[in-house]
Design an enzyme around this catalytic site. Structure first.
Site, PDB file in Angstrom:
ATOM      1  NE  ARG A  59     -14.569  -0.746  85.935  1.00 37.37           N
ATOM      2  CZ  ARG A  59     -15.007  -0.885  87.172  1.00 37.37           C
ATOM      3  NH1 ARG A  59     -16.267  -1.179  87.393  1.00 37.37           N
ATOM      4  NH2 ARG A  59     -14.195  -0.732  88.196  1.00 37.37           N
ATOM      5  CE  LYS A 102     -14.350  -6.237  95.940  1.00 40.95           C
ATOM      6  NZ  LYS A 102     -14.158  -6.201  94.472  1.00 40.95           N
ATOM      7  CG  HIS A 145     -16.151  -8.979  84.975  1.00 42.31           C
ATOM      8  ND1 HIS A 145     -17.204  -8.999  85.853  1.00 42.31           N
ATOM      9  CD2 HIS A 145     -15.174  -8.257  85.596  1.00 42.31           C
ATOM     10  CE1 HIS A 145     -16.878  -8.354  86.957  1.00 42.31           C
ATOM     11  NE2 HIS A 145     -15.662  -7.876  86.833  1.00 42.31           N
ATOM     12  CB  SER A 199     -19.656  -6.972  90.763  1.00 39.52           C
ATOM     13  OG  SER A 199     -18.968  -7.544  89.683  1.00 39.52           O
TER      14      SER A 199
HETATM   15  N1  COA Z   1     -16.458  -4.640  83.858  1.00 39.86           N
HETATM   16  C1  COA Z   1     -17.277  -4.588  84.908  1.00 39.86           C
HETATM   17  N2  COA Z   1     -16.859  -4.463  86.175  1.00 39.86           N
HETATM   18  C2  COA Z   1     -15.537  -4.400  86.373  1.00 39.86           C
HETATM   19  C3  COA Z   1     -14.625  -4.451  85.330  1.00 39.86           C
HETATM   20  C4  COA Z   1     -15.127  -4.576  84.022  1.00 39.86           C
HETATM   21  N3  COA Z   1     -14.325  -4.615  82.953  1.00 39.86           N
HETATM   22  N4  COA Z   1     -13.385  -4.347  85.838  1.00 39.86           N
HETATM   23  C5  COA Z   1     -13.532  -4.241  87.161  1.00 39.86           C
HETATM   24  N5  COA Z   1     -14.827  -4.264  87.483  1.00 39.86           N
HETATM   25  C6  COA Z   1     -15.405  -4.073  88.804  1.00 39.86           C
HETATM   26  C7  COA Z   1     -15.776  -5.324  89.493  1.00 39.86           C
HETATM   27  O1  COA Z   1     -17.085  -5.696  89.160  1.00 39.86           O
HETATM   28  C8  COA Z   1     -15.623  -4.921  90.945  1.00 39.86           C
HETATM   29  O2  COA Z   1     -16.775  -4.226  91.317  1.00 39.86           O
HETATM   30  P1  COA Z   1     -17.247  -4.097  92.829  1.00 39.86           P
HETATM   31  O3  COA Z   1     -16.046  -3.730  93.649  1.00 39.86           O
HETATM   32  O4  COA Z   1     -18.250  -3.035  92.689  1.00 39.86           O
HETATM   33  O5  COA Z   1     -17.826  -5.399  93.236  1.00 39.86           O
HETATM   34  C9  COA Z   1     -14.466  -3.957  90.898  1.00 39.86           C
HETATM   35  O6  COA Z   1     -14.438  -3.453  89.613  1.00 39.86           O
HETATM   36  C10 COA Z   1     -13.129  -4.559  91.139  1.00 39.86           C
HETATM   37  O7  COA Z   1     -13.247  -5.886  91.259  1.00 39.86           O
HETATM   38  P2  COA Z   1     -12.500  -7.037  90.474  1.00 39.86           P
HETATM   39  O8  COA Z   1     -12.188  -6.715  89.083  1.00 39.86           O
HETATM   40  O9  COA Z   1     -13.276  -8.281  90.732  1.00 39.86           O
HETATM   41  O10 COA Z   1     -11.183  -7.051  91.129  1.00 39.86           O
HETATM   42  P3  COA Z   1     -10.951  -7.160  92.604  1.00 39.86           P
HETATM   43  O11 COA Z   1     -10.418  -5.847  92.972  1.00 39.86           O
HETATM   44  O12 COA Z   1     -12.062  -7.680  93.419  1.00 39.86           O
HETATM   45  O13 COA Z   1      -9.890  -8.307  92.515  1.00 39.86           O
HETATM   46  C11 COA Z   1      -7.794  -9.297  92.768  1.00 39.86           C
HETATM   47  C12 COA Z   1      -8.650  -8.058  92.913  1.00 39.86           C
HETATM   48  C13 COA Z   1      -8.567 -10.582  92.985  1.00 39.86           C
HETATM   49  C14 COA Z   1      -7.200  -9.296  91.391  1.00 39.86           C
HETATM   50  C15 COA Z   1      -6.692  -9.111  93.812  1.00 39.86           C
HETATM   51  O14 COA Z   1      -7.296  -8.912  95.072  1.00 39.86           O
HETATM   52  C16 COA Z   1      -5.787 -10.308  93.909  1.00 39.86           C
HETATM   53  O15 COA Z   1      -4.942 -10.486  93.078  1.00 39.86           O
HETATM   54  N6  COA Z   1      -5.960 -11.115  94.976  1.00 39.86           N
HETATM   55  C17 COA Z   1      -5.164 -12.309  95.198  1.00 39.86           C
HETATM   56  C18 COA Z   1      -4.204 -12.118  96.369  1.00 39.86           C
HETATM   57  C19 COA Z   1      -2.990 -11.392  95.905  1.00 39.86           C
HETATM   58  O16 COA Z   1      -2.220 -11.851  95.093  1.00 39.86           O
HETATM   59  N7  COA Z   1      -2.794 -10.212  96.497  1.00 39.86           N
HETATM   60  C20 COA Z   1      -1.706  -9.350  96.159  1.00 39.86           C
HETATM   61  C21 COA Z   1      -2.067  -8.465  95.021  1.00 39.86           C
HETATM   62  S1  COA Z   1      -0.758  -7.336  94.689  1.00 39.86           S
END
Ligand code: COA
Length: 159
Positions: free
Chosen positions: A90, A41, A17, A128
């Protein structure tokens, strides 16, 4: 002043990140790191602790703002005058989910662009959930997390 919003669950924030944020800072004047509540989650850390870890990681970076949120991302972006959503890719496997997310966000706000940066090779396998799993079993994840996050994770077992 170009502002991007970098949303995620950050449970916890990893060096992957951090790499995305550093790349984003080359493209934008300001980045808002938005820690999503993400109750679906069932995160290991509560949202305030996840935000504390992000704050500690970027304590000395004046172009970064941090916050937590539990509403729609597009609304948050509008409130903070962000013109782009920053996300990291990634591997090809990230693409489908990111494509859906970007398409849905565009449907909700046609003015908001999604911008993707490619993660550094050594972080393509970092997530994560791997960090949580390995550290909870006593493994060493120090090479994959910011120094500030170490204190929040279980101590690794000595060999
Ligand atoms: N390096 C390391 N890990 C990464 C990464 C990077 N560059 N990019 C993504 N990841 C990992 C994260 O660690 C996470 O791992 P895990 O699932 O094993 O814990 C996974 O990829 C994805 O997680 P993250 O990047 O935190 O995104 P998310 O999918 O949890 O978040 C939101 C999604 C928060 C962006 C989305 O749910 C959101 O916008 N929510 C708000 C409500 C909303 O507007 N909803 C409508 C959306 S259309």
């Amino acid at each position: 002043m170009k502002t991007a919003i970098y949303p995620g669950t950050f449970d916890p924030i990893t060096l992957g990140h951090v790499d995305v944020v550093q790349r984003g800072l080359k493209l934008f004047d300001k980045i808002i790191i938005a820690v999503a509540d993400s109750p679906k989650k069932s995160p290991m850390f509560d949202v305030q602790t996840r935000l504390d870890m992000v704050n500690a990681t970027f304590a000395h970076e004046s172009r970064i703002q941090t916050l937590s949120f539990d509403g729609l991302l597009v609304d948050l972006a509008q409130t903070h005058q962000a013109t782009a959503i920053l996300r990291g890719l990634r591997a090809a496997s990230d693409f489908e989910y990111e494509f859906q997310l970007a398409a849905m966000n565009r449907k909700l706000d046609a003015e908001l662009e999604s911008v993707f940066v490619m993660a550094r090779e050594e972080y393509t396998f970092v997530s994560s959930s791997f960090i949580r799993e390995i550290s909870s079993m006593g493994g060493d994840v120090n090479a994959l997390i910011p120094d500030a996050v170490r204190a929040y994770l279980p101590k690794e077992k000595k060999a």
